[in-house]
Design a protein around this motif. Structure first.
Motif, PDB file in Angstrom:
ATOM      1  N   UNK A 163       0.843  -1.202   0.000  1.00 18.87           N
ATOM      2  CA  UNK A 163       0.000   0.000   0.000  1.00 18.87           C
ATOM      3  C   UNK A 163       0.873   1.245   0.000  1.00 18.87           C
ATOM      4  N   UNK A 164       0.555   2.203  -0.902  1.00 13.79           N
ATOM      5  CA  UNK A 164       1.354   3.429  -1.047  1.00 13.79           C
ATOM      6  C   UNK A 164       2.825   3.069  -1.257  1.00 13.79           C
ATOM      7  N   UNK A 189     -10.451   6.755  -1.589  1.00 10.15           N
ATOM      8  CA  UNK A 189     -11.666   6.259  -2.238  1.00 10.15           C
ATOM      9  C   UNK A 189     -11.527   4.806  -2.682  1.00 10.15           C
ATOM     10  N   UNK A 190     -10.468   4.199  -2.358  1.00  6.68           N
ATOM     11  CA  UNK A 190     -10.167   2.870  -2.879  1.00  6.68           C
ATOM     12  C   UNK A 190     -11.176   1.831  -2.376  1.00  6.68           C
ATOM     13  N   UNK A 191     -11.608   0.952  -3.281  1.00  6.68           N
ATOM     14  CA  UNK A 191     -12.485  -0.155  -2.911  1.00  6.68           C
ATOM     15  C   UNK A 191     -11.605  -1.368  -2.651  1.00  6.68           C
ATOM     16  N   UNK A 216       0.076  -0.566  -4.909  1.00  2.00           N
ATOM     17  CA  UNK A 216      -0.842   0.566  -5.043  1.00  2.00           C
ATOM     18  C   UNK A 216      -0.104   1.870  -4.780  1.00  2.00           C
ATOM     19  N   UNK A 217      -0.388   2.889  -5.574  1.00  2.00           N
ATOM     20  CA  UNK A 217       0.092   4.231  -5.256  1.00  2.00           C
ATOM     21  C   UNK A 217      -0.740   5.241  -6.037  1.00  2.00           C
ATOM     22  N   UNK A 218      -0.840   6.441  -5.496  1.00  6.23           N
ATOM     23  CA  UNK A 218      -1.616   7.495  -6.151  1.00  6.23           C
ATOM     24  C   UNK A 218      -0.834   8.203  -7.241  1.00  6.23           C
ATOM     25  N   UNK A 253      -4.087   4.413  -7.541  1.00  2.50           N
ATOM     26  CA  UNK A 253      -5.278   4.388  -6.693  1.00  2.50           C
ATOM     27  C   UNK A 253      -5.266   5.547  -5.716  1.00  2.50           C
ATOM     28  N   UNK A 254      -6.395   6.220  -5.615  1.00  2.00           N
ATOM     29  CA  UNK A 254      -6.630   7.215  -4.582  1.00  2.00           C
ATOM     30  C   UNK A 254      -7.105   6.462  -3.339  1.00  2.00           C
TER      31      UNK A 254
END
Length: 206
Positions: A38-39, A89-91, A59-61, A85-86
Motif C-alpha cells: 500500500x502506497x 476512495x479505494x475499494x 498501489x500508489x496514487x 489508486x486514490x
C-alpha cells in the motif's frame, strides 16, 4: 504533499533498495505468496519482494512513482502488478492477499489512517500477515524524514489498539540510522509491527 512532484525526478527519492525492516521480516512469507503493498511509491520494496519469488500488487496514487517502479522492475528482471489508486476512495478487495504491507505510509491523519487499516485488514486472507513499519512519535526530535505532525506518527499502543485480537508476531520501537535516498537519511525513531489476522472474524481493525 504533491507526490507527483516529489517523484518526478530521475533519482529515486527513497533509493532503490528495500527498507531494512522488510529484509528482516520477509522470511515469514512463502515463495509465491500474494502480497499487497500500500502506497508503494517508486517500487524499492515491491521490486525486491518480487525478486524473492513473491507475487506483488503495488498501489500508489502517483503515476510518476509507478512509472519508476516499472522501470526498476524491468531493470531487475521481475514483474510487479501496479495500480494507480486514490486511497481515500479505494475499494478494497475481500480476503485476497496472504500479506499486506504498509511501509512508511504516514501521510494519513488519524481518520484516514483508521480507514486504511480497516481496508488493509479486509484485504488480508484469514491467517494473513500485516506488516507495518514507519516512524515513532519520537521522530519529531529528528530530521531524517517523515511528517512533522505528531498525529501522523505511530506508537505501539496505537497499533495494538487498532488490531485487537490479532496475534503479534513482532513489535519494536527503536532508533536506527537510515540511508534510504534523500528522503530517509540519518538517525531515526522507528516502529515495527507485524501481526497475523485471526482465522475467525472476531479480530478486526478499528
Amino acid at each position: 504533499m504533491n507526490w507527483d512532484e516529489r517523484f518526478a525526478g530521475a533519482d529515486y527519492y527513497y533509493g532503490t533498495e528495500p527498507c531494512a525492516f522488510l529484509r528482516r521480516e520477509a522470511w515469514r512469507l512463502a515463495r509465491g505468496a500474494e502480497v499487497l503493498s500500500v502506497a508503494e511509491g517508486e517500487g524499492r520494496n515491491a521490486v525486491w519482494l518480487a525478486a524473492q519469488g513473491l507475487c506483488v500488487h503495488a498501489l500508489d496514487a502517483s503515476a510518476p512513482a509507478l512509472a519508476k517502479l516499472q522501470a526498476l522492475a524491468t531493470e531487475r528482471g521481475v514483474a510487479v502488478a501496479t495500480e494507480q489508486a486514490d486511497l481515500t476512495r479505494y475499494i478494497w478487495p475481500v480476503e485476497a492477499y496472504d500479506a499486506v504491507l504498509g511501509l512508511f505510509i504516514q501521510f494519513a491523519p488519524p481518520t484516514l489512517r483508521a480507514a486504511l487499516f480497516r481496508g488493509m485488514a479486509q484485504a488480508l486472507k484469514p491467517d494473513g500477515i500485516l506488516f507495518l513499519h514507519g516512524f515513532s512519535v519520537r521522530q519529531l526530535a529528528n530530521s531524517s524524514g517523515g511528517p512533522r505532525v505528531a498525529e501522523q506518527l505511530w506508537t505501539l499502543d496505537d497499533l495494538r489498539a487498532a488490531f485487537l485480537g490479532w496475534k503479534i508476531l513482532h513489535q519494536g520501537d527503536y532508533d536506527a540510522d537510515l540511508g534510504e535516498g534523500a528522503g530517509h537519511a540519518g538517525r531515526a525513531a522507528l516502529i515495527d509491527f507485524v501481526v497475523r489476522k485471526p482465522a475467525e472474524t472476531q479480530g478486526t481493525a478499528r
